[in-house]
Design a protein around this motif. Sequence first.
Motif, PDB file in Angstrom:
ATOM      1  N   SER A  88      31.816  40.193  54.938  1.00 26.91           N
ATOM      2  CA  SER A  88      32.536  41.336  55.497  1.00 26.91           C
ATOM      3  C   SER A  88      31.569  42.500  55.608  1.00 26.91           C
ATOM      4  O   SER A  88      30.665  42.650  54.791  1.00 26.91           O
ATOM      5  CB  SER A  88      33.718  41.731  54.606  1.00 26.91           C
ATOM      6  OG  SER A  88      34.694  40.721  54.608  1.00 26.91           O
ATOM      7  N   ASP A 128      36.142  48.533  55.094  1.00 26.40           N
ATOM      8  CA  ASP A 128      35.858  47.312  55.843  1.00 26.40           C
ATOM      9  C   ASP A 128      35.887  47.672  57.329  1.00 26.40           C
ATOM     10  O   ASP A 128      36.889  48.191  57.834  1.00 26.40           O
ATOM     11  CB  ASP A 128      36.916  46.251  55.520  1.00 26.40           C
ATOM     12  CG  ASP A 128      36.618  44.905  56.145  1.00 26.40           C
ATOM     13  OD1 ASP A 128      36.246  44.865  57.348  1.00 26.40           O
ATOM     14  OD2 ASP A 128      36.769  43.895  55.454  1.00 26.40           O
ATOM     15  N   LYS A 148      36.027  45.814  59.952  1.00 29.20           N
ATOM     16  CA  LYS A 148      36.898  44.987  60.784  1.00 29.20           C
ATOM     17  C   LYS A 148      38.370  45.343  60.586  1.00 29.20           C
ATOM     18  O   LYS A 148      39.111  45.504  61.544  1.00 29.20           O
ATOM     19  CB  LYS A 148      36.678  43.508  60.482  1.00 29.20           C
ATOM     20  CG  LYS A 148      37.453  42.577  61.416  1.00 29.20           C
ATOM     21  CD  LYS A 148      37.197  41.125  61.108  1.00 29.20           C
ATOM     22  CE  LYS A 148      35.946  40.696  61.854  1.00 29.20           C
ATOM     23  NZ  LYS A 148      35.717  39.251  61.761  1.00 29.20           N
ATOM     24  N   THR A 149      38.789  45.510  59.330  1.00 30.05           N
ATOM     25  CA  THR A 149      40.208  45.741  59.048  1.00 30.05           C
ATOM     26  C   THR A 149      40.558  47.217  58.898  1.00 30.05           C
ATOM     27  O   THR A 149      41.717  47.593  59.068  1.00 30.05           O
ATOM     28  CB  THR A 149      40.626  45.026  57.754  1.00 30.05           C
ATOM     29  OG1 THR A 149      39.935  45.623  56.651  1.00 30.05           O
ATOM     30  CG2 THR A 149      40.329  43.537  57.822  1.00 30.05           C
TER      31      THR A 149
END
Length: 86
Positions: free
Chosen positions: A18, A36, A38-39
């Motif tokens: 990640s 994070d 991506k999230t």
Amino acid sequence: MKYVEEINIGDCFVLNESHFIVTSDFKKDGKRLCIDLKTGFGIWIDPEESVKEIDIFTLDTNSNIIPIRERKQENPIYLENNQRIR
């Protein structure tokens, strides 16, 4: 590889596949709040966690790849005419 405590605010790294960015928030026990990429969720990471520091890039208006934040090279490489290539 670096420890999370060695990474500057705004720098990015990889941990368990990640990608994260380091924020300025920290706890009394030294844990750093990292987001994070991506999230968008935050996670508190132990300061002694070993991570791989990375660069992230974007495209400018001419579709050139440019770094979001440039890092200082530890060992720059120069050509014979003193032109820096890395």
